[in-house]
Motif scaffolding. Sequence first.
Motif, mmCIF file in Angstrom:
data_model
loop_
_atom_site.group_PDB
_atom_site.id
_atom_site.type_symbol
_atom_site.label_atom_id
_atom_site.label_comp_id
_atom_site.label_asym_id
_atom_site.label_seq_id
_atom_site.Cartn_x
_atom_site.Cartn_y
_atom_site.Cartn_z
ATOM 1 N N LEU A 158 -9.333 -14.779 5.535
ATOM 2 C CA LEU A 158 -9.204 -13.950 6.447
ATOM 3 C C LEU A 158 -7.622 -13.764 6.804
ATOM 4 C CD1 LEU A 158 -10.179 -12.267 8.963
ATOM 5 C CD2 LEU A 158 -10.152 -14.393 10.031
ATOM 6 N N THR A 159 -6.831 -14.820 6.701
ATOM 7 C CA THR A 159 -5.658 -14.734 7.043
ATOM 8 C C THR A 159 -4.908 -14.061 5.893
ATOM 9 O OG1 THR A 159 -5.573 -16.915 7.932
ATOM 10 C CG2 THR A 159 -3.584 -16.270 7.236
ATOM 11 N N GLU A 160 -5.231 -14.216 4.649
ATOM 12 C CA GLU A 160 -4.585 -13.373 3.735
ATOM 13 C C GLU A 160 -4.951 -11.913 3.814
ATOM 14 O OE1 GLU A 160 -5.244 -12.601 -1.199
ATOM 15 O OE2 GLU A 160 -5.735 -14.518 -0.480
ATOM 16 N N GLN A 161 -6.137 -11.534 4.253
ATOM 17 C CA GLN A 161 -6.628 -10.003 4.546
ATOM 18 C C GLN A 161 -5.770 -9.654 5.662
ATOM 19 O OE1 GLN A 161 -8.214 -8.342 2.195
ATOM 20 N NE2 GLN A 161 -8.323 -10.019 0.956
ATOM 21 N N THR A 162 -5.598 -10.287 6.669
ATOM 22 C CA THR A 162 -5.131 -9.581 7.827
ATOM 23 C C THR A 162 -3.692 -9.834 7.554
ATOM 24 O OG1 THR A 162 -4.991 -12.106 8.920
ATOM 25 C CG2 THR A 162 -6.779 -10.363 9.425
ATOM 26 N N ASN A 163 -2.820 -10.406 6.610
ATOM 27 C CA ASN A 163 -1.245 -10.140 6.188
ATOM 28 C C ASN A 163 -1.153 -9.124 5.456
ATOM 29 O OD1 ASN A 163 -0.545 -12.342 8.187
ATOM 30 N ND2 ASN A 163 -0.762 -13.677 6.429
ATOM 31 N N LYS A 164 -1.970 -8.248 5.111
ATOM 32 C CA LYS A 164 -1.887 -7.182 4.032
ATOM 33 C C LYS A 164 -1.741 -5.956 4.834
ATOM 34 C CE LYS A 164 -4.677 -8.300 0.088
ATOM 35 N NZ LYS A 164 -5.792 -8.105 -0.694
ATOM 36 N N PRO A 165 -0.745 -5.006 4.633
ATOM 37 C CA PRO A 165 -0.919 -3.856 5.207
ATOM 38 C C PRO A 165 -1.917 -2.840 5.184
ATOM 39 C CG PRO A 165 0.553 -3.792 3.250
ATOM 40 C CD PRO A 165 0.144 -5.129 3.257
ATOM 41 N N LEU A 166 -2.156 -1.876 6.214
ATOM 42 C CA LEU A 166 -3.349 -1.351 6.263
ATOM 43 C C LEU A 166 -3.547 -0.300 4.919
ATOM 44 C CD1 LEU A 166 -5.788 -0.602 8.215
ATOM 45 C CD2 LEU A 166 -4.338 1.280 9.172
ATOM 46 N N HIS A 167 -2.335 0.057 4.451
ATOM 47 C CA HIS A 167 -2.649 1.023 3.170
ATOM 48 C C HIS A 167 -3.321 0.496 1.933
ATOM 49 C CE1 HIS A 167 0.760 -0.381 0.694
ATOM 50 N NE2 HIS A 167 1.540 -0.406 1.909
ATOM 51 N N ASP A 168 -3.139 -0.880 2.160
ATOM 52 C CA ASP A 168 -3.632 -1.721 0.873
ATOM 53 C C ASP A 168 -5.359 -1.606 1.019
ATOM 54 O OD1 ASP A 168 -1.323 -2.523 -0.036
ATOM 55 O OD2 ASP A 168 -1.592 -4.670 0.637
ATOM 56 N N TRP A 169 -5.706 -1.464 2.306
ATOM 57 C CA TRP A 169 -7.313 -1.458 2.554
ATOM 58 C C TRP A 169 -7.781 0.163 2.457
ATOM 59 C CZ3 TRP A 169 -8.298 -4.734 7.738
ATOM 60 C CH2 TRP A 169 -7.664 -6.168 7.294
ATOM 61 N N LEU A 170 -7.075 0.863 2.677
ATOM 62 C CA LEU A 170 -7.468 2.522 2.544
ATOM 63 C C LEU A 170 -7.018 3.367 1.624
ATOM 64 C CD1 LEU A 170 -6.664 3.141 6.497
ATOM 65 C CD2 LEU A 170 -8.841 2.512 5.646
ATOM 66 N N ASP A 171 -7.812 4.069 1.097
ATOM 67 C CA ASP A 171 -7.402 5.281 -0.097
ATOM 68 C C ASP A 171 -6.689 6.194 0.862
ATOM 69 O OD1 ASP A 171 -9.686 6.344 1.069
ATOM 70 O OD2 ASP A 171 -10.601 6.390 -0.952
ATOM 71 N N HIS A 172 -6.192 7.306 0.052
ATOM 72 C CA HIS A 172 -5.475 8.337 0.809
ATOM 73 C C HIS A 172 -6.324 9.318 1.626
ATOM 74 C CE1 HIS A 172 -2.372 11.329 1.252
ATOM 75 N NE2 HIS A 172 -3.308 12.324 0.728
ATOM 76 N N GLU A 173 -7.835 9.325 1.237
ATOM 77 C CA GLU A 173 -8.601 10.182 2.010
ATOM 78 C C GLU A 173 -9.011 9.443 3.490
ATOM 79 O OE1 GLU A 173 -9.099 9.457 -1.213
ATOM 80 O OE2 GLU A 173 -8.400 11.682 -1.826
ATOM 81 N N ASP A 174 -9.148 8.119 3.302
ATOM 82 C CA ASP A 174 -9.485 7.293 4.611
ATOM 83 C C ASP A 174 -8.235 7.281 5.419
ATOM 84 O OD1 ASP A 174 -11.886 6.529 3.594
ATOM 85 O OD2 ASP A 174 -11.324 4.666 2.828
ATOM 86 N N ALA A 175 -6.962 7.416 4.913
ATOM 87 C CA ALA A 175 -5.873 7.328 5.779
ATOM 88 C C ALA A 175 -5.781 8.765 6.310
ATOM 89 C CB ALA A 175 -4.505 7.119 4.918
ATOM 90 N N LYS A 176 -5.967 9.708 5.757
ATOM 91 C CA LYS A 176 -5.937 11.103 6.126
ATOM 92 C C LYS A 176 -6.924 11.308 7.271
ATOM 93 C CE LYS A 176 -3.099 14.045 4.456
ATOM 94 N NZ LYS A 176 -1.668 14.293 5.494
ATOM 95 N N GLY A 177 -8.415 10.813 7.267
ATOM 96 C CA GLY A 177 -9.263 10.793 8.232
ATOM 97 C C GLY A 177 -9.020 10.167 9.396
ATOM 98 N N ILE A 178 -8.243 9.011 9.372
ATOM 99 C CA ILE A 178 -7.765 8.038 10.543
ATOM 100 C C ILE A 178 -6.765 8.984 11.154
ATOM 101 C CG2 ILE A 178 -6.671 6.146 11.099
ATOM 102 C CD1 ILE A 178 -8.163 4.601 8.947
#
Length: 141
Positions: free
Chosen positions: A5-25
């Motif tokens: 959990l600590t490792e995942q929360t230290n990652k930036p948001l763009h590591d979790w999202l692809d381009h389409e998800d980021a555009k949707g947000i």
Amino acid sequence: MQSELTEQTNKPLHDWLDHEDAKGIQNTLITYTLERLPFDKLIHRPVNEWNTFINPQWIERIVTASVSKSSSVLQRKLPSMLEFLNLEEVVAEQVNAFSVERLEAIVLDISRREFRMIKYLGGVLGAVIGLVQGIVLVMLI
């Protein structure tokens, strides 16, 4: 699980999202903002009256986020901006454009101020050293 959990929360948001998800947000945030702000009322009023229609907490959040984002962008881009501006050559050209008399006056003015401060610092240091020597001499006698 805690370390994961600590490792995942230290990652930036763009590591979790692809381009389409980021555009949707992004589109969702824009839509949300457009629905909440009364743009039709704001357009026909002077800018200095907008604060009556906008929640002050929004302004604080927007300003805080803007300053944070712009400072991080500026920090990343500053070296390339300085290189692009080529300040070293601009300053050299400006100094070379000065007349010798003007350059001499600038140097003398700066050195006068600096020498004055050195003189005051010497006086303060001399007084402190003299005081310490006097105390040491009194203690030895």
